[in-house]
Motif scaffolding. Structure first.
Motif, PDB file in Angstrom:
ATOM      1  N   CYS A  91      -1.608   8.764   7.119  1.00 44.64           N
ATOM      2  CA  CYS A  91      -1.093   8.471   8.380  1.00 44.64           C
ATOM      3  C   CYS A  91      -0.501   9.676   9.246  1.00 44.64           C
ATOM      4  O   CYS A  91       0.370  10.562   8.560  1.00 44.64           O
ATOM      5  CB  CYS A  91       0.126   7.373   8.295  1.00 44.64           C
ATOM      6  N   LEU A  92      -1.028   9.766  10.601  1.00 48.89           N
ATOM      7  CA  LEU A  92      -0.359  10.746  11.494  1.00 48.89           C
ATOM      8  C   LEU A  92       0.328   9.910  12.433  1.00 48.89           C
ATOM      9  O   LEU A  92      -0.122   9.212  13.198  1.00 48.89           O
ATOM     10  CB  LEU A  92      -1.579  11.347  12.098  1.00 48.89           C
ATOM     11  N   THR A  93       1.685  10.263  12.617  1.00 50.54           N
ATOM     12  CA  THR A  93       2.614   9.583  13.719  1.00 50.54           C
ATOM     13  C   THR A  93       2.039  10.317  15.047  1.00 50.54           C
ATOM     14  O   THR A  93       1.976  11.625  15.117  1.00 50.54           O
ATOM     15  CB  THR A  93       3.906  10.329  13.421  1.00 50.54           C
ATOM     16  N   THR A  94       1.612   9.737  16.018  1.00 56.34           N
ATOM     17  CA  THR A  94       1.330  10.151  17.212  1.00 56.34           C
ATOM     18  C   THR A  94       2.104   9.678  18.331  1.00 56.34           C
ATOM     19  O   THR A  94       2.002  10.176  19.537  1.00 56.34           O
ATOM     20  CB  THR A  94      -0.201   9.591  17.346  1.00 56.34           C
ATOM     21  N   GLY A  95       3.358   8.937  18.448  1.00 57.26           N
ATOM     22  CA  GLY A  95       4.082   8.493  19.281  1.00 57.26           C
ATOM     23  C   GLY A  95       5.581   8.953  19.106  1.00 57.26           C
ATOM     24  O   GLY A  95       5.853   9.422  17.942  1.00 57.26           O
ATOM     25  N   ALA A  96       6.442   8.644  19.821  1.00 55.24           N
ATOM     26  CA  ALA A  96       7.547   8.712  19.790  1.00 55.24           C
ATOM     27  C   ALA A  96       8.636   7.406  19.657  1.00 55.24           C
ATOM     28  O   ALA A  96       7.981   6.515  20.504  1.00 55.24           O
ATOM     29  CB  ALA A  96       8.339   9.723  20.847  1.00 55.24           C
ATOM     30  N   TYR A 128      -7.642   4.469   5.664  1.00 54.86           N
ATOM     31  CA  TYR A 128      -7.315   3.922   4.310  1.00 54.86           C
ATOM     32  C   TYR A 128      -8.527   3.668   3.633  1.00 54.86           C
ATOM     33  O   TYR A 128      -9.755   3.592   3.866  1.00 54.86           O
ATOM     34  CB  TYR A 128      -6.862   2.309   4.803  1.00 54.86           C
ATOM     35  N   THR A 129      -8.275   3.769   2.286  1.00 54.33           N
ATOM     36  CA  THR A 129      -9.376   3.264   1.181  1.00 54.33           C
ATOM     37  C   THR A 129      -8.574   2.844   0.249  1.00 54.33           C
ATOM     38  O   THR A 129      -7.526   2.564  -0.090  1.00 54.33           O
ATOM     39  CB  THR A 129     -10.007   4.783   0.793  1.00 54.33           C
ATOM     40  N   ARG A 130      -9.299   2.562  -1.191  1.00 53.23           N
ATOM     41  CA  ARG A 130      -8.811   1.945  -2.104  1.00 53.23           C
ATOM     42  C   ARG A 130      -8.771   2.942  -3.579  1.00 53.23           C
ATOM     43  O   ARG A 130      -9.996   3.474  -3.642  1.00 53.23           O
ATOM     44  CB  ARG A 130      -9.570   0.693  -2.477  1.00 53.23           C
ATOM     45  N   ASP A 131      -7.969   2.970  -4.267  1.00 52.29           N
ATOM     46  CA  ASP A 131      -7.999   3.900  -5.374  1.00 52.29           C
ATOM     47  C   ASP A 131      -8.401   2.910  -6.667  1.00 52.29           C
ATOM     48  O   ASP A 131      -9.080   1.637  -6.409  1.00 52.29           O
ATOM     49  CB  ASP A 131      -6.345   4.207  -5.752  1.00 52.29           C
ATOM     50  N   PRO A 132      -8.735   3.501  -7.779  1.00 52.70           N
ATOM     51  CA  PRO A 132      -9.415   2.764  -8.928  1.00 52.70           C
ATOM     52  C   PRO A 132      -8.695   1.420  -9.361  1.00 52.70           C
ATOM     53  O   PRO A 132      -9.303   0.599  -9.852  1.00 52.70           O
ATOM     54  CB  PRO A 132      -9.569   3.580 -10.057  1.00 52.70           C
ATOM     55  N   HIS A 163       0.842  -1.149   0.083  1.00 52.85           N
ATOM     56  CA  HIS A 163       0.040   0.098  -0.070  1.00 52.85           C
ATOM     57  C   HIS A 163       0.746   1.084   0.144  1.00 52.85           C
ATOM     58  O   HIS A 163       2.019   1.113   0.330  1.00 52.85           O
ATOM     59  CB  HIS A 163      -0.955   0.073   1.218  1.00 52.85           C
ATOM     60  N   TYR A 164       0.294   2.339  -0.259  1.00 51.77           N
ATOM     61  CA  TYR A 164       1.087   3.835  -0.239  1.00 51.77           C
ATOM     62  C   TYR A 164       0.469   4.411   0.874  1.00 51.77           C
ATOM     63  O   TYR A 164      -0.875   4.526   0.854  1.00 51.77           O
ATOM     64  CB  TYR A 164       1.321   4.539  -1.693  1.00 51.77           C
ATOM     65  N   SER A 165       1.457   5.320   1.506  1.00 54.20           N
ATOM     66  CA  SER A 165       0.746   6.079   2.345  1.00 54.20           C
ATOM     67  C   SER A 165       1.297   7.460   2.481  1.00 54.20           C
ATOM     68  O   SER A 165       2.722   7.732   2.033  1.00 54.20           O
ATOM     69  CB  SER A 165       1.258   5.380   4.023  1.00 54.20           C
ATOM     70  N   PHE A 166       0.319   8.530   3.084  1.00 52.64           N
ATOM     71  CA  PHE A 166       0.860   9.879   2.880  1.00 52.64           C
ATOM     72  C   PHE A 166       0.776  10.570   4.134  1.00 52.64           C
ATOM     73  O   PHE A 166       0.069   9.764   4.925  1.00 52.64           O
ATOM     74  CB  PHE A 166      -0.139  10.563   1.723  1.00 52.64           C
ATOM     75  N   ASP A 167       1.485  11.371   4.448  1.00 52.35           N
ATOM     76  CA  ASP A 167       1.466  11.989   5.695  1.00 52.35           C
ATOM     77  C   ASP A 167       0.443  13.211   5.759  1.00 52.35           C
ATOM     78  O   ASP A 167       0.067  13.726   4.830  1.00 52.35           O
ATOM     79  CB  ASP A 167       2.863  12.621   5.884  1.00 52.35           C
ATOM     80  N   VAL A 168       0.128  13.417   7.293  1.00 53.18           N
ATOM     81  CA  VAL A 168      -0.473  14.499   7.511  1.00 53.18           C
ATOM     82  C   VAL A 168      -0.244  14.988   8.891  1.00 53.18           C
ATOM     83  O   VAL A 168       0.864  14.319   9.463  1.00 53.18           O
ATOM     84  CB  VAL A 168      -2.325  14.068   7.922  1.00 53.18           C
TER      85      VAL A 168
END
Length: 179
Positions: A136-141, A124-128, A87-92
Motif C-alpha cells: 500500500c502507498l499512501t497518496t493523500g493527507a 493485493y495477492t494471496r500467500d500459500p 489481511h496484512y499490508s506492507f508499505d511502499v
C-alpha cells in the motif's frame, strides 16, 4: 511504539518459504524450535523485512499438536469472515515501487487486485495459506474532516458508504497458479 513481528501458522512451510523469501524477498534469518504448551512442538521461522533487524514476519510449522488435522490457515476462513477482511499490508514509498510489486507477483504466477482507494493505492495477492497480502502507498493527507467522519462512524448503525474507489483492476497472471 513499533511493530516487531506478526506470527502465523503455516499450512505448508516450504511453500511459505518459497513465497516469502523467493517472491517477497524477505530473508529467513532465525528459527526457534520449542515445545507447544498444549502438546507437540513447533518450528518458529523469522523472516527479516527490508534488512531491518526489528521488523519480521514469522511462521509456525507445527508438529504433533492436538487437533492439528482440523487447523484452518486462511485467517478469514478460520474466522468465518468475508474474503480479505483479515489481511496484512506492507508499505511502499512510490508508485513505481507499487507497480514493481504488481509485476513481480504476476511474474510469479499470482493474480493481483489493484485498487485506488482515493487516499491510498494498493495491490493485493494471496500467500500459500490463502491469506490476502497487500502493498500500500499512501497518496493523500488526512484532514480534520477525515477524523470527524471516522469518529462519527463509531456510533453509526446504518450503511453510509465512503466514496467508491477511483479505480479497481484485476491483473491475471499469464501463468497463474494458486497461491
Amino acid at each position: 511504539m513499533g511493530y516487531h513481528h506478526l506470527a502465523l501458522a503455516a499450512k505448508d512451510m516450504k511453500a511459505m518459504h518459497a513465497f516469502y523469501e523467493g517472491v517477497m524477498g524477505f530473508e529467513l534469518v532465525k528459527v526457534e524450535i520449542a515445545p507447544i504448551a498444549e502438546g507437540g512442538w513447533g518450528k518458529h521461522f523469522f523472516y527479516r523485512m527490508d534488512g531491518d533487524d526489528s521488523r519480521f514476519i514469522a511462521f509456525w510449522e507445527l508438529h504433533d499438536v492436538p487437533g492439528q488435522e482440523t487447523h484452518v490457515f486462511d485467517l478469514n476462513e478460520a474466522g468465518n469472515l468475508p474474503t480479505g477482511t483479515n489481511h496484512y499490508s506492507f508499505d511502499v514509498h512510490s508508485a513505481e515501487e507499487l507497480e514493481t510489486w504488481r509485476a513481480k507477483w504476476n511474474d510469479a504466477g499470482l493474480d493481483v487486485l489493484e485498487i485506488d482507494h482515493n487516499w491510498c493505492h494498493s495491490v493485493y495477492t494471496r500467500d500459500p495459506n490463502g491469506n490476502m497480502v497487500e502493498f500500500c502507498l499512501t497518496t493523500g493527507a488526512f484532514t480534520g474532516a477525515d477524523r470527524e467522519r471516522a469518529l462519527a462512524a463509531l456510533d453509526e448503525t446504518e450503511f453510509a458508504p465512503s466514496p467508491a474507489p477511483a479505480s479497481m483492476q484485476v491483473w491475471e497472471a499469464a501463468n497463474a497458479k494458486s497461491a
